[in-house]
Design an enzyme around this catalytic site. Structure first.
Site, PDB file in Angstrom:
ATOM      1  CD  GLN A  95     -57.167  11.431 -21.110  1.00  0.00           C
ATOM      2  OE1 GLN A  95     -56.773  12.154 -20.358  1.00  0.00           O
ATOM      3  NE2 GLN A  95     -57.952  11.882 -22.114  1.00  0.00           N
ATOM      4  CG  ASN A  96     -63.168   8.004 -20.295  1.00  0.00           C
ATOM      5  OD1 ASN A  96     -62.790   8.948 -19.995  1.00  0.00           O
ATOM      6  ND2 ASN A  96     -64.108   7.796 -21.375  1.00  0.00           N
ATOM      7  CG  ASP A  98     -66.346   4.628 -18.523  1.00  0.00           C
ATOM      8  OD1 ASP A  98     -66.280   3.751 -19.569  1.00  0.00           O
ATOM      9  OD2 ASP A  98     -66.551   5.980 -18.870  1.00  0.00           O
ATOM     10  CG  HIS A 113     -55.939   8.572 -16.193  1.00  0.00           C
ATOM     11  ND1 HIS A 113     -56.323   9.615 -16.623  1.00  0.00           N
ATOM     12  CD2 HIS A 113     -54.514   8.580 -16.215  1.00  0.00           C
ATOM     13  CE1 HIS A 113     -55.329  10.314 -17.218  1.00  0.00           C
ATOM     14  NE2 HIS A 113     -54.391   9.739 -16.824  1.00  0.00           N
ATOM     15  CB  CYS A 140     -56.786  -7.681   0.458  1.00  0.00           C
ATOM     16  SG  CYS A 140     -55.850  -8.249  -1.197  1.00  0.00           S
ATOM     17  N   GLY A 179     -62.988  13.419 -27.065  1.00  0.00           N
ATOM     18  CA  GLY A 179     -63.814  13.790 -26.057  1.00  0.00           C
ATOM     19  C   GLY A 179     -62.615  13.949 -24.842  1.00  0.00           C
ATOM     20  CB  THR A 180     -59.654  14.062 -23.893  1.00  0.00           C
ATOM     21  OG1 THR A 180     -58.773  14.614 -22.937  1.00  0.00           O
ATOM     22  CG2 THR A 180     -58.893  13.733 -25.129  1.00  0.00           C
ATOM     23  CG  ASN A 205     -63.722  17.718 -27.519  1.00  0.00           C
ATOM     24  OD1 ASN A 205     -64.579  16.990 -26.954  1.00  0.00           O
ATOM     25  ND2 ASN A 205     -62.898  18.372 -27.081  1.00  0.00           N
ATOM     26  CD  GLU A 207     -66.711  23.164 -25.179  1.00  0.00           C
ATOM     27  OE1 GLU A 207     -66.383  23.452 -24.282  1.00  0.00           O
ATOM     28  OE2 GLU A 207     -68.048  23.560 -25.774  1.00  0.00           O
TER      29      GLU A 207
HETATM   30  C1  BJW Z   1     -67.737  15.727 -25.539  1.00  0.00           C
HETATM   31  C2  BJW Z   1     -69.001  15.459 -25.192  1.00  0.00           C
HETATM   32  C3  BJW Z   1     -69.617  14.853 -26.122  1.00  0.00           C
HETATM   33  C4  BJW Z   1     -68.284  16.624 -23.415  1.00  0.00           C
HETATM   34  N1  BJW Z   1     -69.122  14.489 -27.247  1.00  0.00           N
HETATM   35  N2  BJW Z   1     -67.144  15.307 -26.805  1.00  0.00           N
HETATM   36  C5  BJW Z   1     -47.629  21.149 -15.194  1.00  0.00           C
HETATM   37  C6  BJW Z   1     -47.620  20.798 -16.803  1.00  0.00           C
HETATM   38  C7  BJW Z   1     -47.781  20.022 -17.294  1.00  0.00           C
HETATM   39  C8  BJW Z   1     -48.071  18.494 -16.233  1.00  0.00           C
HETATM   40  C9  BJW Z   1     -48.358  19.010 -15.001  1.00  0.00           C
HETATM   41  C10 BJW Z   1     -48.108  20.131 -14.804  1.00  0.00           C
HETATM   42  N3  BJW Z   1     -48.406  20.176 -13.191  1.00  0.00           N
HETATM   43  C11 BJW Z   1     -48.749  18.718 -12.996  1.00  0.00           C
HETATM   44  C12 BJW Z   1     -48.513  18.133 -13.953  1.00  0.00           C
HETATM   45  C13 BJW Z   1     -49.024  16.533 -13.911  1.00  0.00           C
HETATM   46  C14 BJW Z   1     -50.425  16.378 -13.828  1.00  0.00           C
HETATM   47  C15 BJW Z   1     -51.241  17.209 -14.874  1.00  0.00           C
HETATM   48  O1  BJW Z   1     -51.524  17.094 -16.032  1.00  0.00           O
HETATM   49  N4  BJW Z   1     -51.804  18.100 -14.108  1.00  0.00           N
HETATM   50  C16 BJW Z   1     -52.578  19.254 -15.165  1.00  0.00           C
HETATM   51  C17 BJW Z   1     -53.759  19.675 -14.211  1.00  0.00           C
HETATM   52  C18 BJW Z   1     -51.738  20.197 -15.691  1.00  0.00           C
HETATM   53  N5  BJW Z   1     -50.472  14.903 -14.397  1.00  0.00           N
HETATM   54  C19 BJW Z   1     -50.275  13.770 -13.644  1.00  0.00           C
HETATM   55  O2  BJW Z   1     -50.045  14.235 -12.251  1.00  0.00           O
HETATM   56  C20 BJW Z   1     -50.412  12.585 -13.971  1.00  0.00           C
HETATM   57  N6  BJW Z   1     -49.274  11.761 -13.858  1.00  0.00           N
HETATM   58  C21 BJW Z   1     -47.869  12.056 -14.372  1.00  0.00           C
HETATM   59  O3  BJW Z   1     -47.959  13.074 -15.021  1.00  0.00           O
HETATM   60  O4  BJW Z   1     -46.795  11.598 -13.845  1.00  0.00           O
HETATM   61  C22 BJW Z   1     -45.574  11.842 -14.388  1.00  0.00           C
HETATM   62  C23 BJW Z   1     -45.411  11.152 -15.715  1.00  0.00           C
HETATM   63  C24 BJW Z   1     -43.969  11.875 -16.173  1.00  0.00           C
HETATM   64  C25 BJW Z   1     -43.650  11.654 -17.449  1.00  0.00           C
HETATM   65  C26 BJW Z   1     -44.518  10.550 -18.289  1.00  0.00           C
HETATM   66  C27 BJW Z   1     -45.720  10.040 -17.625  1.00  0.00           C
HETATM   67  C28 BJW Z   1     -45.829  10.303 -16.348  1.00  0.00           C
HETATM   68  C29 BJW Z   1     -51.528  11.854 -13.705  1.00  0.00           C
HETATM   69  C30 BJW Z   1     -52.890  12.340 -14.114  1.00  0.00           C
HETATM   70  C31 BJW Z   1     -54.026  11.622 -13.518  1.00  0.00           C
HETATM   71  C32 BJW Z   1     -55.272  12.094 -13.852  1.00  0.00           C
HETATM   72  N7  BJW Z   1     -56.223  11.461 -13.012  1.00  0.00           N
HETATM   73  C33 BJW Z   1     -57.620  11.778 -13.222  1.00  0.00           C
HETATM   74  C34 BJW Z   1     -58.537  10.885 -12.367  1.00  0.00           C
HETATM   75  C35 BJW Z   1     -58.678   9.342 -12.618  1.00  0.00           C
HETATM   76  C36 BJW Z   1     -59.650   8.794 -11.582  1.00  0.00           C
HETATM   77  C37 BJW Z   1     -61.057   9.335 -11.635  1.00  0.00           C
HETATM   78  O5  BJW Z   1     -61.669   9.103 -12.592  1.00  0.00           O
HETATM   79  O6  BJW Z   1     -61.547  10.033 -10.602  1.00  0.00           O
HETATM   80  O7  BJW Z   1     -58.198  11.282 -14.616  1.00  0.00           O
HETATM   81  S1  BJW Z   1     -57.926  13.730 -13.297  1.00  0.00           S
HETATM   82  C38 BJW Z   1     -59.350  13.371 -14.837  1.00  0.00           C
HETATM   83  O8  BJW Z   1     -58.558  14.155 -15.748  1.00  0.00           O
HETATM   84  C39 BJW Z   1     -59.462  11.915 -14.938  1.00  0.00           C
HETATM   85  C40 BJW Z   1     -59.322  11.983 -16.478  1.00  0.00           C
HETATM   86  O9  BJW Z   1     -59.183  11.038 -17.180  1.00  0.00           O
HETATM   87  C41 BJW Z   1     -58.462  13.264 -16.981  1.00  0.00           C
HETATM   88  C42 BJW Z   1     -58.766  14.012 -18.036  1.00  0.00           C
HETATM   89  O10 BJW Z   1     -60.036  14.400 -18.336  1.00  0.00           O
HETATM   90  P1  BJW Z   1     -60.981  14.266 -19.863  1.00  0.00           P
HETATM   91  O11 BJW Z   1     -61.217  12.851 -19.792  1.00  0.00           O
HETATM   92  O12 BJW Z   1     -60.186  15.148 -20.826  1.00  0.00           O
HETATM   93  O13 BJW Z   1     -62.241  14.963 -19.047  1.00  0.00           O
HETATM   94  P2  BJW Z   1     -62.583  16.759 -19.214  1.00  0.00           P
HETATM   95  O14 BJW Z   1     -63.887  16.753 -18.375  1.00  0.00           O
HETATM   96  O15 BJW Z   1     -61.603  17.482 -18.891  1.00  0.00           O
HETATM   97  O16 BJW Z   1     -62.986  16.854 -20.718  1.00  0.00           O
HETATM   98  C43 BJW Z   1     -64.390  16.376 -21.279  1.00  0.00           C
HETATM   99  C44 BJW Z   1     -64.155  16.720 -22.680  1.00  0.00           C
HETATM  100  O17 BJW Z   1     -65.215  16.137 -23.497  1.00  0.00           O
HETATM  101  C45 BJW Z   1     -64.121  18.175 -22.940  1.00  0.00           C
HETATM  102  O18 BJW Z   1     -63.422  18.698 -23.862  1.00  0.00           O
HETATM  103  C46 BJW Z   1     -65.629  18.476 -23.482  1.00  0.00           C
HETATM  104  O19 BJW Z   1     -65.738  19.244 -24.542  1.00  0.00           O
HETATM  105  C47 BJW Z   1     -65.819  17.123 -24.474  1.00  0.00           C
HETATM  106  N8  BJW Z   1     -67.254  16.701 -24.473  1.00  0.00           N
HETATM  107  N9  BJW Z   1     -69.194  16.193 -23.864  1.00  0.00           N
HETATM  108  C48 BJW Z   1     -67.805  14.719 -27.381  1.00  0.00           C
HETATM  109  N10 BJW Z   1     -70.937  14.381 -25.937  1.00  0.00           N
END
Ligand code: BJW
Length: 238
Positions: A95-96, A98, A113, A140, A179-180, A205, A207
């Site tokens: 999902q990263n 980078d 992503h 572009c 780590g998600t 993870n 936690e």
């Molecule tokens: C460690 C550590 C260490 C720390 N060691 N671990 C209601 C229900 C269900 C879905 C939805 C809903 N309402 C809306 C939706 C859909 C929506 C969604 O999910 N919303 C939620 C808020 C509920 N999703 C979308 O809109 C997606 N598109 C979509 O659904 O299209 C329709 C579809 C339909 C059917 C099939 C397919 C698609 C698009 C989502 C786009 C997300 N974009 C981002 C930004 C990307 C660009 C950018 O970087 O700026 O993506 S948001 C952000 O969150 C980024 C990440 O990739 C993503 C996930 O975050 P991640 O990686 O989990 O990070 P954190 O910070 O949340 O967690 C870090 C973890 O690491 C923690 O657990 C720590 O404990 C751990 N950690 N240090 C190990 N050292």
């Protein structure tokens, strides 16, 4: 671990946290997370971009510059080692945005992503490698239109290569999430999909995440420690 052949690994911000890249939700080591510093509706939605493109371009310019100063950590290195050695199917779905998996040497990486180091032209639909700023409306490289945006997936947009991801999940006999937080779909649903399709599911993870209860097994600790030891274990059983 010797019984597995086809592996899907999902990575999130936690795998890059120890390289000094901010996570989105809970901050680590006392650092505020990205969404504690910026309103997600403003910087990570198409509506936010339409309202204030300069704010969004500056947010991504800052992060694009920052990742180029960071280095892969032992978790990225271990996954690259596994990728090089593993004879079966393997896909690192990250999902990263980078490029630390690639800089560590991993080859079988899919950026669901998008990528910081690419710009997407909304006029001609071409994606170009990009390292500099987008805030000053550069042309572009393909069509010269000044319509470049970061090549990342915002809320409400469709993540990339979903068909390829689901095909890999159907073949997988091991699914590992690293780590998600399990807060963002569709990635948060992969564990349920993989498990229903018969894969063993493992979470690594710091936690317990929102979806921890969905995994067969959870191992807690920093990715720089848990990932290398898990990779050693998998390769020892291969
Ligand atoms: C460690 C550590 C260490 C720390 N060691 N671990 C209601 C229900 C269900 C879905 C939805 C809903 N309402 C809306 C939706 C859909 C929506 C969604 O999910 N919303 C939620 C808020 C509920 N999703 C979308 O809109 C997606 N598109 C979509 O659904 O299209 C329709 C579809 C339909 C059917 C099939 C397919 C698609 C698009 C989502 C786009 C997300 N974009 C981002 C930004 C990307 C660009 C950018 O970087 O700026 O993506 S948001 C952000 O969150 C980024 C990440 O990739 C993503 C996930 O975050 P991640 O990686 O989990 O990070 P954190 O910070 O949340 O967690 C870090 C973890 O690491 C923690 O657990 C720590 O404990 C751990 N950690 N240090 C190990 N050292």
């Amino acid at each position: 671990m010797g019984q597995y052949r086809n592996i899907v690994i999902l990575t999130g911000a936690g795998v890059s946290a120890e390289s000094g890249i901010d996570t989105f939700r809970a901050g680590t080591d006392g650092q505020p997370s990205l969404w504690e510093q910026h309103d997600v509706e403003d910087v990570a939605t198409p509506e936010g971009f339409a309202r204030d493109p300069e704010l969004v371009q500056r947010f991504y310019d800052m992060r694009r510059a920052a990742i180029q100063t960071k280095l892969p950590n032992p978790a990225h290195d271990a996954l690259a080692r596994l990728d090089a050695a593993w004879g079966g199917d393997l896909l690192i779905v990250t999902q990263n945005v980078d490029d630390l998996h690639e800089r560590a040497g991993a080859r079988r990486v899919l950026h669901m992503h998008g990528e910081h180091l690419k710009a997407w032209c909304t006029a001609c639909d071409v994606r170009s490698p990009w390292r500099g700023s987008l805030a000053d409306y550069p042309p572009c490289p393909a069509c010269q239109a000044r319509s470049l945006r970061p090549d990342v997936v915002w809320f409400g947009e469709m993540p990339y290569e979903m068909n390829r991801i689901y095909a890999a999940l159907r073949r997988a006999d091991l699914f590992v999430s690293i780590g998600t937080s399990g807060a963002v779909y569709p990635a948060a649903g992969f564990v349920r999909d993989a498990r229903e399709l018969g894969a063993h599911t493992l979470e690594l993870n710091l936690e317990r995440s929102q979806g921890s209860h969905l995994f067969h097994e959870s191992r807690l600790g920093p990715a720089s420690q848990t990932v290398p030891s898990w990779v050693d274990e998998v390769l020892a059983g291969a």
